[in-house]
Design a protein around this motif. Structure first.
Motif, PDB file in Angstrom:
ATOM      1  N   SER A 143       3.267  -3.240   4.015  1.00 41.60           N
ATOM      2  CA  SER A 143       3.745  -4.359   3.219  1.00 41.60           C
ATOM      3  C   SER A 143       3.016  -5.600   3.722  1.00 41.60           C
ATOM      4  N   LEU A 144       2.040  -6.063   2.955  1.00 41.06           N
ATOM      5  CA  LEU A 144       1.105  -7.090   3.406  1.00 41.06           C
ATOM      6  C   LEU A 144       1.563  -8.455   2.906  1.00 41.06           C
ATOM      7  N   ARG A 145       1.899  -9.320   3.844  1.00 44.64           N
ATOM      8  CA  ARG A 145       2.414 -10.649   3.518  1.00 44.64           C
ATOM      9  C   ARG A 145       1.463 -11.697   4.070  1.00 44.64           C
ATOM     10  N   GLY A 146       0.784 -12.379   3.184  1.00 47.69           N
ATOM     11  CA  GLY A 146      -0.141 -13.428   3.597  1.00 47.69           C
ATOM     12  C   GLY A 146      -0.262 -14.513   2.558  1.00 47.69           C
ATOM     13  N   HIS A 147       0.028 -14.164   1.307  1.00 45.82           N
ATOM     14  CA  HIS A 147      -0.030 -15.143   0.226  1.00 45.82           C
ATOM     15  C   HIS A 147       1.282 -15.921   0.154  1.00 45.82           C
ATOM     16  N   SER A 148       1.160 -17.165  -0.213  1.00 42.70           N
ATOM     17  CA  SER A 148       2.351 -18.007  -0.340  1.00 42.70           C
ATOM     18  C   SER A 148       2.853 -18.069  -1.779  1.00 42.70           C
ATOM     19  N   SER A 149       2.179 -17.363  -2.674  1.00 43.46           N
ATOM     20  CA  SER A 149       2.615 -17.381  -4.070  1.00 43.46           C
ATOM     21  C   SER A 149       2.216 -16.055  -4.729  1.00 43.46           C
ATOM     22  N   ILE A 208       0.861  -1.174   0.000  1.00 38.71           N
ATOM     23  CA  ILE A 208       0.000   0.000   0.000  1.00 38.71           C
ATOM     24  C   ILE A 208       0.902   1.230   0.000  1.00 38.71           C
ATOM     25  N   TRP A 209       0.660   2.127  -0.945  1.00 36.22           N
ATOM     26  CA  TRP A 209       1.499   3.309  -1.147  1.00 36.22           C
ATOM     27  C   TRP A 209       0.721   4.571  -0.798  1.00 36.22           C
ATOM     28  N   GLU A 210       1.431   5.555  -0.222  1.00 33.31           N
ATOM     29  CA  GLU A 210       0.834   6.847   0.085  1.00 33.31           C
ATOM     30  C   GLU A 210       1.849   7.934  -0.254  1.00 33.31           C
ATOM     31  N   ASN A 263      -4.482 -19.996  -4.654  1.00 35.30           N
ATOM     32  CA  ASN A 263      -5.911 -20.349  -4.661  1.00 35.30           C
ATOM     33  C   ASN A 263      -6.738 -19.613  -3.616  1.00 35.30           C
ATOM     34  N   THR A 264      -6.188 -18.652  -2.932  1.00 31.70           N
ATOM     35  CA  THR A 264      -6.919 -17.960  -1.875  1.00 31.70           C
ATOM     36  C   THR A 264      -7.184 -16.504  -2.251  1.00 31.70           C
ATOM     37  N   VAL A 265      -8.216 -15.956  -1.607  1.00 33.66           N
ATOM     38  CA  VAL A 265      -8.503 -14.527  -1.650  1.00 33.66           C
ATOM     39  C   VAL A 265      -8.337 -13.999  -0.230  1.00 33.66           C
ATOM     40  N   ILE A 266      -7.568 -12.933  -0.058  1.00 34.73           N
ATOM     41  CA  ILE A 266      -7.343 -12.357   1.269  1.00 34.73           C
ATOM     42  C   ILE A 266      -7.950 -10.962   1.311  1.00 34.73           C
ATOM     43  N   LEU A 267      -8.665 -10.674   2.402  1.00 36.34           N
ATOM     44  CA  LEU A 267      -9.203  -9.347   2.659  1.00 36.34           C
ATOM     45  C   LEU A 267      -8.295  -8.643   3.650  1.00 36.34           C
ATOM     46  N   TRP A 268      -7.901  -7.414   3.319  1.00 34.51           N
ATOM     47  CA  TRP A 268      -7.006  -6.620   4.163  1.00 34.51           C
ATOM     48  C   TRP A 268      -7.755  -5.385   4.655  1.00 34.51           C
ATOM     49  N   ASN A 269      -7.649  -5.125   5.965  1.00 31.29           N
ATOM     50  CA  ASN A 269      -8.268  -3.937   6.553  1.00 31.29           C
ATOM     51  C   ASN A 269      -7.289  -2.774   6.438  1.00 31.29           C
ATOM     52  N   LYS A 285      -4.903  -0.241   9.219  1.00 29.72           N
ATOM     53  CA  LYS A 285      -3.497  -0.535   8.885  1.00 29.72           C
ATOM     54  C   LYS A 285      -3.039  -1.836   9.543  1.00 29.72           C
ATOM     55  N   GLN A 286      -3.921  -2.818   9.491  1.00 32.50           N
ATOM     56  CA  GLN A 286      -3.645  -4.129  10.078  1.00 32.50           C
ATOM     57  C   GLN A 286      -2.793  -4.948   9.120  1.00 32.50           C
ATOM     58  N   LEU A 287      -1.674  -5.472   9.622  1.00 32.60           N
ATOM     59  CA  LEU A 287      -0.766  -6.230   8.769  1.00 32.60           C
ATOM     60  C   LEU A 287      -1.245  -7.657   8.534  1.00 32.60           C
ATOM     61  N   ALA A 288      -1.919  -8.235   9.513  1.00 34.07           N
ATOM     62  CA  ALA A 288      -2.433  -9.593   9.350  1.00 34.07           C
ATOM     63  C   ALA A 288      -3.715  -9.558   8.522  1.00 34.07           C
TER      64      ALA A 288
END
Length: 764
Positions: free
Chosen positions: A111-117, A91-93, A138-144, A148-151
């Motif tokens: 810097s959001l890290r949750g995907h393995s690929s 996410i850029w500002e 194969n996943t979809v991740i929702l980010w808040n 500014k939640q990293l998980a």
């Protein structure tokens, strides 16, 4: 209708590399492109129609370590997001200004890290509070994004193959996802449960990594690429959003359709407003389809190969399309396909359909829409000379602190001028006109227009300097080198960082050649008014400090410390020897000596904080950081990171070089070897490898204090143990959490319950 293909839009130095994604800023000032060369470029949108426009490239960003597959502005234009083959979403500002070569400064704030690929697709909800990312895992991740939640806020598992498309409906009620498993899934944004799963042949016969699609702006239809109807007819499907049944096909492209992008506004008609959708295909054509019309408007051979992405302007009068051939085309409609509704008319129509207006974007773009970078301002003329090898040696200039609230200066010293020595205009330190003037050297300067008044003598007992953030560090050639942000090639005097302060305060080190006993002076002043000055019997050439103290290292190897407020010497001269690194933060001061010895003192408490040696760490040290709580982090040339454990009195490794993904080499966190080595191991060995890596990563996250990432990975670790029926380790981690953290224990209890596991004495 007009078509422009600007030659100045491209990625790569020597050839045009594929542009994988493009997006127009909702505010209408910029557009962004992401490319195969791992870069993101921000461009000035007005230059599309103005050939006389200069400075068309506003910023180039290079933080990703893989091809940038998708770039998307937030609805408010405050942020934009990027997804890459490196598996990271950034996410850029925009910040106000900086010293880089970019005309605008954009910083990674998340810097959001949750995907393995690889991350292939991104989509913001219409309020700008959530970002959805789809991946090859194969996943979809929702980010808040608001918090500014990293998980990840939510992980959606439902597809059996990689995600090729994402879209929120205009009212933020649903999220639609398409996977290469030929499944369309509709998710409710209230509870993120599947409300519809449709198995239809959306896949074309050809290999197609992406099927970008979108809802129409009224939310009544969903436009998707596919399916193939015959050998020469490729289609896009128009689905009704109530039951998601196919209403009609858009038939005409000669090869597979890669992207379906609906305009963001509706257009006036005799009856209800209508939508327009732009389709791009592998046949290099772009077509426009207006709801209710039988024939599309088709622009053939606009590119040399497939259309990768399409973006509409907010007013519905222009699109930008990018291609794998590395070019961008701008197509202006100028009302030829219809007159767009105004924002008020759009809101009224949506209210008539849903009984409420569409979500309002949260936030907004910064007021500093376009700033040139801040340039160092010389107080005297800068001089240059060439040295052996063709490098420039530049006489120094003073840098003033920017009046910035957007993040201050960049951290990289490569963006700052190399400085060999400094000469300032002569200034009198003593009232006698016959006293010889000292030569100033190694200044540390912090400026601000709002300096508080100098306190009277009667107020000195209560005097403090809360307006100091910290001092920048000055490194002298042959004395020390900066590890904070890398080493300057020529190892000359370097100002590595200037931090904004709330006062016009200056700390100067001056050489005295006229007195047999004193060799240098430390002076602390506000503007032209000297607050205090101290004479030293040694030659000071390196300064650092904070709101607690100011410290100086001399050429003879002595350390001096003075109270920032009063200038009182608060420690005796310490003979520490030749220094390689010198840093302060808060009450702490650290030195790394040339023999590898590390010492860190708490100057406020007059005590040693840590004492160690870095000789045990293999390879040269290229980076070191002193945190305000006294933690010391270092990194060697091999990319290994260490933090000093005060309880264990040893350096704990918290960063593995194999986690760094090089542009030309994909590495696995647990196995940097070849693919053949991975394929030749059995499942149990693979499971053991993964668990070993996860355990190391958990310990590193815990040591670094990354609580959110630790909690997220702990749940993943527990799931891996449960899947592998590793009861002993699962019981062990549960017992540890029972003693240390009941909240974390509660987070993995659902995994135990789902696997019908019960441990004696474990309950939450």
């Amino acid at each position: 209708m007009w078509i422009v293909k600007p030659e100045w839009i491209f990625h790569g130095d020597t050839r045009k590399l594929p542009i994988l994604s493009i997006d127009i800023e909702p505010a209408g000032a910029r557009f962004i492109t992401g490319s195969m060369d791992h870069t993101i470029i921000i461009w000035k949108l007005s230059a599309i129609n103005d050939e006389q426009e200069e400075e068309v490239q506003l910023s180039i960003l290079t933080q990703h370590c893989g091809p940038v597959n998708c770039v998307r502005w937030s609805p408010s234009s405050q942020y934009f997001a990027s997804g890459s083959d490196d598996g990271i979403v950034i996410i850029w500002e925009q910040v106000e200004a900086g010293l880089s070569d970019n005309l605008e400064e954009w910083r990674c704030i998340l810097s959001l890290r949750g995907h393995s690929s690889d991350v292939k697709e991104l989509s913001w909800n219409n309020s700008g509070t959530l970002l959805a990312s789809g991946s090859v895992d194969n996943t979809v991740i929702l980010w808040n994004i608001v918090s500014k939640q990293l998980a990840p806020a939510r992980i959606l598992n439902g597809h059996e193959s990689y995600i090729s498309g994402l879209a929120f409906d205009p009212m933020d009620r649903y999220l639609a996802t398409v996977g290469e498993d030929k499944q369309l899934i509709i998710w409710s944004t209230n509870d993120w449960k599947q409300i519809k799963k449709i198995s239809q042949n959306f896949n074309h016969a050809s290999s197609q990594p992406l099927k970008r699609f979108s809802y129409t702006p009224d939310g009544l239809n969903l436009i998707l690429p596919g399916p193939k109807k015959s050998a020469y007819k490729y289609t896009a499907s128009v689905l009704k959003s109530d039951e998601y049944e196919i209403e009609k096909y858009l038939v005409g492209h000669l090869q597979a359709i890669s992207v379906a992008a609906a305009s963001k506004v509706l257009y006036k008609s005799d009856k209800n407003p209508v939508w327009i959708v732009a389709l791009g295909g592998y046949d290099s054509a772009v077509s426009f389809w207006k709801n209710g019309d039988n024939e599309p408007v088709v622009i053939k051979d606009i590119f040399a190969c497939s259309v990768a992405d399409i973006s509409w302007s907010n007013d519905g009068n222009m699109i930008l399309a990018c291609s794998s051939d590395g070019t961008v085309a701008a197509i202006g409609l100028d009302g030829e396909l219809g007159t767009p509704l105004s924002q008020q008319e759009m809101n009224q129509y949506m209210f008539s359909l849903y009984g409420s207006r569409p979500p309002v974007p949260i936030g907004g773009p910064h007021s500093h829409s376009h700033h040139k970078r801040i340039e160092p301002q010389p107080l005297n003329e800068q001089k240059e000379e060439r040295v052996q090898g063709g490098k420039r040696r530049i006489q120094p200039v003073l840098l003033s602190t920017p009046q910035s609230t957007g993040g201050g200066f960049p951290q990289s010293p490569q963006q700052l001028p190399q400085i060999s020595s400094l000469q300032l205009p002569q200034a009198s330190l003593i009232s006698s006109p016959n006293f010889p003037q000292p030569q100033l050297r190694n200044p540390i300067i912090m400026t601000s227009p709002n300096a508080p008044p100098v306190p009277d003598f009667k107020d000195l007992q209560n005097f403090s300097i809360p307006f100091f953030a910290s001092f920048s560090k000055v490194i002298n050639k042959g004395t020390s080198k900066s590890y904070t942000d890398g080493i300057c090639d020529m190892k000359m005097l370097e100002i590595s960082q200037l931090i904004s302060a709330d006062a016009d305060m200056v700390v100067e080190c001056m050489e005295v050649k006229t007195h047999p006993q004193f060799k240098s002076i430390i002076r602390f002043r506000e503007g032209n008014k000297t607050l205090w000055q101290r004479y030293l019997p040694h030659t000071a050439n390196v300064l650092t400090g904070s709101d607690v103290f100011i410290a100086a290292i001399t050429a003879e190897g002595f350390l001096y410390c003075f109270a920032t407020g009063s200038g009182r010497q608060i420690m005796p001269e310490l003979c520490i020897g030749a220094v390689d690194f010198f840093e302060s933060n808060g009450a702490f001061l650290i030195v790394i000596l040339k023999d590898g010895k590390v010492q860190c003192w708490n100057i406020k408490n007059q005590s040693i904080h840590l004492e160690s040696n870095i000789k045990s760490i293999a390879g040269p040290i290229v980076k070191a950081v002193l945190k305000e709580n006294g933690e010391v982090l270092i990194e060697n040339q091999a990319g290994e990171g260490y933090i000093y454990d005060l309880e264990l009195h040893a350096w704990a490794r918290v960063k593995d070089p194999t986690f760094i993904q090089k542009p030309d080499e994909r590495m696995s966190g647990w196995n940097p070897g070849s693919i053949e080595e991975v394929l030749n191991v059995d499942l149990q060995t693979f499971h053991d490898f993964s668990l070993t890596t996860m355990e190391m990563q958990l310990l590193r996250l815990k040591k670094l204090g990354y609580t959110e990432e630790y909690a997220y990975n702990l749940v993943r670790y527990a799931q891996m143990l449960a899947d592998g029926k590793d009861m002993l380790r699962l019981w062990d981690i549960c017992m540890e959490l029972k003693r240390a953290n009941q909240n974390l224990l509660a987070s993995i209890m659902p995994i135990l319950n789902a696997n019908q596991l019960q441990f004696k004495g474990i309950n939450c």
